[in-house]
Design a protein around this motif. Structure first.
Motif, PDB file in Angstrom:
ATOM      1  N   ILE A  89       0.816  -1.322  -0.110  1.00  0.00           N
ATOM      2  CA  ILE A  89       0.118   0.133  -0.059  1.00  0.00           C
ATOM      3  C   ILE A  89       0.789   1.286  -0.070  1.00  0.00           C
ATOM      4  O   ILE A  89       0.511   2.168  -0.211  1.00  0.00           O
ATOM      5  N   ALA A  90       2.042   1.321   0.262  1.00  0.00           N
ATOM      6  CA  ALA A  90       2.849   2.307   0.480  1.00  0.00           C
ATOM      7  C   ALA A  90       3.387   2.711  -1.028  1.00  0.00           C
ATOM      8  O   ALA A  90       3.722   4.077  -1.297  1.00  0.00           O
ATOM      9  N   GLY A  91       3.114   1.966  -1.898  1.00  0.00           N
ATOM     10  CA  GLY A  91       3.354   2.155  -3.486  1.00  0.00           C
ATOM     11  C   GLY A  91       2.063   2.194  -4.296  1.00  0.00           C
ATOM     12  O   GLY A  91       2.056   2.369  -5.432  1.00  0.00           O
ATOM     13  N   LEU A 132       3.240   6.818   6.697  1.00  0.00           N
ATOM     14  CA  LEU A 132       2.532   6.055   5.922  1.00  0.00           C
ATOM     15  C   LEU A 132       0.728   6.418   6.078  1.00  0.00           C
ATOM     16  O   LEU A 132       0.220   6.583   5.156  1.00  0.00           O
ATOM     17  N   ARG A 133       0.426   6.457   7.311  1.00  0.00           N
ATOM     18  CA  ARG A 133      -1.174   6.669   7.637  1.00  0.00           C
ATOM     19  C   ARG A 133      -1.561   8.174   6.884  1.00  0.00           C
ATOM     20  O   ARG A 133      -2.397   7.892   6.210  1.00  0.00           O
ATOM     21  N   ALA A 134      -0.832   9.028   7.037  1.00  0.00           N
ATOM     22  CA  ALA A 134      -1.291  10.202   6.323  1.00  0.00           C
ATOM     23  C   ALA A 134      -1.316  10.164   4.917  1.00  0.00           C
ATOM     24  O   ALA A 134      -2.069  10.655   4.180  1.00  0.00           O
ATOM     25  N   ALA A 135      -0.369   9.384   4.481  1.00  0.00           N
ATOM     26  CA  ALA A 135      -0.260   9.103   2.769  1.00  0.00           C
ATOM     27  C   ALA A 135      -1.687   8.558   2.699  1.00  0.00           C
ATOM     28  O   ALA A 135      -2.405   8.683   1.418  1.00  0.00           O
ATOM     29  N   GLN A 155      -8.693  11.068  -1.967  1.00  0.00           N
ATOM     30  CA  GLN A 155      -8.552  11.292  -3.391  1.00  0.00           C
ATOM     31  C   GLN A 155      -9.405  10.227  -4.268  1.00  0.00           C
ATOM     32  O   GLN A 155      -9.859  10.690  -5.263  1.00  0.00           O
ATOM     33  N   THR A 156      -9.376   8.913  -3.783  1.00  0.00           N
ATOM     34  CA  THR A 156      -9.846   7.922  -4.571  1.00  0.00           C
ATOM     35  C   THR A 156     -11.552   7.875  -4.319  1.00  0.00           C
ATOM     36  O   THR A 156     -12.164   7.250  -5.091  1.00  0.00           O
ATOM     37  N   LEU A 157     -12.134   8.663  -3.356  1.00  0.00           N
ATOM     38  CA  LEU A 157     -13.621   8.664  -3.226  1.00  0.00           C
ATOM     39  C   LEU A 157     -14.189   9.665  -4.378  1.00  0.00           C
ATOM     40  O   LEU A 157     -13.425  10.644  -4.872  1.00  0.00           O
ATOM     41  N   THR A 158     -15.283   9.129  -4.739  1.00  0.00           N
ATOM     42  CA  THR A 158     -16.087   9.880  -5.670  1.00  0.00           C
ATOM     43  C   THR A 158     -16.817  11.151  -4.935  1.00  0.00           C
ATOM     44  O   THR A 158     -16.951  11.096  -3.999  1.00  0.00           O
ATOM     45  N   PRO A 159     -17.106  12.032  -5.754  1.00  0.00           N
ATOM     46  CA  PRO A 159     -17.802  13.291  -5.079  1.00  0.00           C
ATOM     47  C   PRO A 159     -19.209  12.694  -4.584  1.00  0.00           C
ATOM     48  O   PRO A 159     -19.904  11.846  -5.346  1.00  0.00           O
TER      49      PRO A 159
END
Length: 200
Positions: free
Chosen positions: A88-90, A113-116, A123-127
């Motif tokens: 998940i880090a990448g 890593l948690r913050a990222a 970011q990946t959520l849709t509006p």
């Protein structure tokens, strides 16, 4: 074999086959959504539950052993699950891809890593998309009934409000409860729940 592969390499399910209670309690909020991402989904209990609610689910995890069991659980339940084994880090979080993001006890992640990961989930959520997150609070260390031993990996309300400032917080609750999630999460536990929505 990695830590998580070793942990999952057994006949039964470490965290049980049933969904996380907080996730199940929010099933009614899932109506009208189509796609879901189950973050660090392990053996798949939560991803499978989301698929049972009619969602098209991507279950991601670093353990191939866990994801094999996730697919087995999906077949057993008669639903379809897409799995992706990754570090998940990448992970390149796709922009506005998922209507629902479920992040249940993903506290292997140290603060950076948690913050990222948190930024990637937003970011990946849709509006209009929904975030469902549950984790342990620092008080969990005194209970010793599951979770990491590093206090810096725990969540507080202030931390979650700061990290998810761009979302509309629907519910943010801290409480103690009895968890019965397999052998790994069992007993009185100090948890925190977040339900949040990405603005349209």
């Amino acid at each position: 074999m990695s830590f998580w592969d070793e942990r999952y390499d057994r006949a039964d399910y470490v965290f049980g086959e049933g969904p996380n209670a907080f996730l199940a309690a929010n099933a009614g909020r899932l109506q009208g959504y189509r796609t879901a991402l189950a973050v660090a989904d392990g053996e798949g209990r939560n991803g499978v539950f989301l698929a049972e609610q009619g969602l098209d689910v991507l279950s991601i995890d670093a353990s191939p052993v866990g994801l094999i069991k996730a697919n087995e659980l999906a077949r057993k339940r008669g639903v379809r699950l897409t799995t992706h084994c990754l570090d998940i880090a990448g992970y390149d979080w796709p922009v506005a891809q998922f209507d629902v993001v479920a992040a249940i006890f993903i506290q292997f992640a140290a603060p950076a890593l948690r913050a990222a990961m948190f930024a990637g989930m937003v970011q990946t959520l849709t509006p209009g998309g929904l975030l469902l997150l549950q984790g342990y609070r620092p008080e969990q260390l005194a209970h010793g009934t599951g979770g990491p031993s590093q206090v810096e990996n725990m969540y507080t309300e202030a931390l979650l409000r700061e990290q998810f400032a761009g979302l509309q917080i629907i519910s943010l609750e801290s409480y103690d409860t009895e968890l019965t999630e397999g052998t790994a999460h069992a007993g009185l536990s100090a948890v925190i729940d977040l339900v949040a929505r990405k603005p349209d």
